[in-house]
Design a protein around this motif. Structure first.
Motif, short mmCIF file in Angstrom:
data_model
loop_
_atom_site.label_atom_id
_atom_site.label_comp_id
_atom_site.label_asym_id
_atom_site.label_seq_id
_atom_site.Cartn_x
_atom_site.Cartn_y
_atom_site.Cartn_z
N ASP A 1 0.83 -1.21 0.00
CA ASP A 1 0.00 0.00 0.00
C ASP A 1 0.87 1.26 0.00
O ASP A 1 0.52 2.26 -0.64
N LEU A 2 1.99 1.23 0.72
CA LEU A 2 2.89 2.38 0.73
C LEU A 2 3.51 2.61 -0.64
O LEU A 2 3.57 3.75 -1.13
N VAL A 3 3.97 1.54 -1.28
CA VAL A 3 4.61 1.66 -2.60
C VAL A 3 3.61 2.15 -3.64
O VAL A 3 3.92 3.02 -4.46
N SER A 4 2.40 1.61 -3.61
CA SER A 4 1.42 1.95 -4.65
C SER A 4 0.94 3.38 -4.55
O SER A 4 0.60 4.00 -5.57
N GLY A 5 0.90 3.92 -3.33
CA GLY A 5 0.40 5.29 -3.17
C GLY A 5 -1.11 5.40 -3.26
O GLY A 5 -1.65 6.51 -3.23
N VAL A 6 -1.81 4.27 -3.37
CA VAL A 6 -3.27 4.30 -3.45
C VAL A 6 -3.87 4.83 -2.15
O VAL A 6 -4.86 5.56 -2.16
N VAL A 7 -3.24 4.47 -1.02
CA VAL A 7 -3.67 4.96 0.28
C VAL A 7 -2.63 5.96 0.78
O VAL A 7 -1.43 5.71 0.70
N ALA A 8 -3.10 7.10 1.28
CA ALA A 8 -2.18 8.12 1.77
C ALA A 8 -1.34 7.58 2.91
O ALA A 8 -1.83 6.83 3.76
N ALA A 9 -0.06 7.97 2.93
CA ALA A 9 0.86 7.46 3.95
C ALA A 9 0.35 7.75 5.35
O ALA A 9 0.47 6.91 6.26
N ARG A 10 -0.24 8.91 5.56
CA ARG A 10 -0.72 9.27 6.89
C ARG A 10 -1.80 8.31 7.38
O ARG A 10 -1.90 8.02 8.56
N GLN A 11 -2.62 7.82 6.44
CA GLN A 11 -3.66 6.88 6.82
C GLN A 11 -3.09 5.51 7.18
O GLN A 11 -3.74 4.73 7.87
N LEU A 12 -1.89 5.21 6.69
CA LEU A 12 -1.26 3.92 6.97
C LEU A 12 -0.43 3.93 8.24
O LEU A 12 0.05 2.89 8.70
N LEU A 13 -0.24 5.11 8.82
CA LEU A 13 0.60 5.22 10.02
C LEU A 13 0.07 4.39 11.18
O LEU A 13 0.87 3.70 11.86
N PRO A 14 -1.26 4.39 11.46
CA PRO A 14 -1.73 3.54 12.56
C PRO A 14 -1.43 2.06 12.34
O PRO A 14 -1.11 1.34 13.27
N ARG A 15 -1.53 1.60 11.08
CA ARG A 15 -1.22 0.20 10.79
C ARG A 15 0.25 -0.11 11.04
O ARG A 15 0.59 -1.17 11.57
#
Length: 519
Positions: free
Chosen positions: A284-298
């Motif tokens: 998800d980080l590489v693809s950029g489909v989801v914003a990095a900030r949204q992935l921080l909790p994960r």
């Protein structure tokens, strides 16, 4: 397995019983044990005898008029103590001729025992309450059994079809209507399901929330252990389940049963789910489909340190993920590892701000090369902001792609960076540009037939060695005269003079673009 898969008996709480319309008609008043009103009521029982406890099995709401207790305070106290010993849910006293008001002896005894005691100020036919509660309990039990079979059937069907872990969790989240989280015993999140905003709210401070919640099931946190053969290896949690606890426990148990079965049939180890979690996050980080900030909790919930850290994105060629994880552990480097496509593996290191990232990456690459041979570690520049991590991972992936076809011909360092890939890296970036594709086709048109692959291979080696004819002949195991004839054929097909630097450079760029497009 360490979780029990029997269907729990659905129940109403004392509080819920007191809100029933028929009960409200009796003007109920809680005179003792008000803090225990969430106790489950398994059944309703009418009893007057002082030794009523011997007739109970626990969880009953006992209804009485107290007619056999009037005038005997010892019998009144013993009646309450007997209910407490039998683990009754509550006692309901109908006021009337025997007791016009709540007797102090019974009220004080109930308060000491923590037993909810309710008095009814208006005459009330106990049969109506018994009928109402029993009917509701039967309906709830039937609904619970139906739900149990529905969930089991759905999950079993997914397992039989070879569905991945995520599909099973999505099914559980749909039934529970709340976030679902699977963790290992260290509280690290392996997988989640549910509405994304709700899941992110749960994960935002997962470590504290998970430990604070402990083993209780308050506030809708329902858990079931994962494991087998006497060993636990994980846990599934329904986070904020809004239904009754019994149904939530049923869902959690059914989910645990399916997850254990899924793991057993897949022949995998528990850490495979950790790998899947890291792979999902890094993809998800590489693809950029989801914003990095949204992935921080994960990332935080997966155990990656994220506060005041330096992040170093790496992509490793020809290295097994398990081997990379082992090297990280040996060097004491915290990070996530995930397998990408085409034999590449992404590694995201999380280092303290005062650590020397260049030295640590060099140590990691040297250790990998010593264990796995010609391993290439492509590194992006360190990032101090989490939002910059996706660009760093893409940069490292670009560097790894740029050297993928040249590792045999070039003397690469242990750690390859963007500055090391030069023209080849630029061509890799531009390979999907239609004008670059058209340029490559035009320049190499005379050599793109399958029958000319040998000539194209000679051209590739000749240009990669800096037009060194002796070295090219040696690598292709041909004599110098034979090589000259092939070079003449190449020049004739392409209509160029390879001794001319500009024309040779043009063909070289076209060949790099062609190889990048094919790769």
């Amino acid at each position: 397995m360490t979780t029990t898969f029997g269907t729990p008996e659905p129940a109403l709480s004392v509080r819920q019983v007191l809100t029933l319309e028929r009960v409200l008609a009796g003007e109920p008043e809680v005179v003792a044990g008000a803090g225990q009103l969430d106790r489950p009521v398994r059944w309703v029982h009418v009893a007057e005898a002082p030794d009523v406890g011997v007739m109970l099995t626990g969880g009953e709401m006992v209804l009485t008029t107290g007619v056999l207790l009037a005038g005997d305070e010892e019998k009144q106290a013993e009646y309450i103590r007997s209910l407490h010993r039998a683990e009754a849910a509550a006692v309901v006293l109908g006021l009337g001729r025997a007791f016009p008001a709540a007797p102090d002896v019974m009220r004080r005894a109930a308060e000491r025992c923590g037993l909810p005691m309710v008095v009814l100020h208006r005459p009330f036919p106990f049969a109506e309450l018994t009928e109402e509660v029993q009917a509701r309990l039967v309906r709830r039990k039937f609904a619970a059994v139906s739900l149990s079979e529905s969930v089991r059937t759905a999950l079993t069907g997914l397992i039989t079809a070879g569905a991945p872990l995520q599909a099973l969790l999505d099914e559980v989240a749909q039934h529970s209507a709340c976030p679902v989280v699977v963790t290992n015993l260290a509280h690290r999140v392996l997988a989640t399901a549910g509405e994304r905003p709700a899941v992110d709210d749960v994960l935002r401070d997962w470590e504290r929330i998970a430990r604070q919640a402990g083993g209780s099931e308050g506030d809708g946190w329902i858990r079931a252990e994962l494991g087998g053969r006497g060993e636990r290896w994980g846990r599934i949690t329904l986070c904020g389940y809004r239904g009754d606890t019994a149904t939530g426990r049923l869902l959690a148990d059914r989910a645990a049963e399916a997850l254990v079965l899924h793991r057993m049939l897949g022949g995998t180890q528990a850490h495979t789910w950790e790998e899947q979690s890291a792979q999902s996050l890094l993809t998800d980080l590489v693809s950029g489909v989801v914003a990095a900030r949204q992935l921080l909790p994960r990332a935080r919930a997966a155990g990656l340190p994220v506060n005041r850290r330096t992040f170093v994105p790496l992509v490793v060629r020809d290295g097994e993920p398990a081997q990379l994880e082992r090297v990280l552990r040996l060097l004491g480097l915290p990070g996530l590892v995930a397998e990408l496509a085409d034999g590449a593996t992404a590694v995201l290191l999380s280092l303290a701000r005062d650590q020397d990232a260049a030295v640590l990456v060099a140590n990691f690459a040297a250790r990998m090369r010593s264990e796995a041979g010609r391993t290439v570690v492509a590194a992006a520049d360190p990032r101090t902001a989490w939002d910059d991590v996706p660009a760093g991972l893409r940069e490292a992936q670009h560097v790894a792609d740029a050297v993928a076809d040249s590792s045999a011909a070039l003397d690469l360092p242990c750690v390859v960076r963007l500055k090391d890939v030069h023209l080849r890296g630029l061509i890799r970036l531009l390979r999907d540009d239609p004008q670059v594709q058209s340029f490559a086709e035009r320049e190499l048109d005379g050599l793109l037939c399958p029958a000319d692959d040998d000539l194209l291979s000679v051209l590739r080696t000749y240009l990669a060695t800096g037009r060194n004819k002796s070295r090219t002949a040696q690598l292709h195991h041909v004599s110098r005269p034979a090589l000259y004839r092939r070079l003449e054929a190449i020049q004739g097909r392409l209509g160029v003079d390879l001794d001319d630097f500009e024309q040779a450079a043009s063909v070289h760029i076209a060949l790099l673009a062609h190889d990048a497009q094919q790769g």
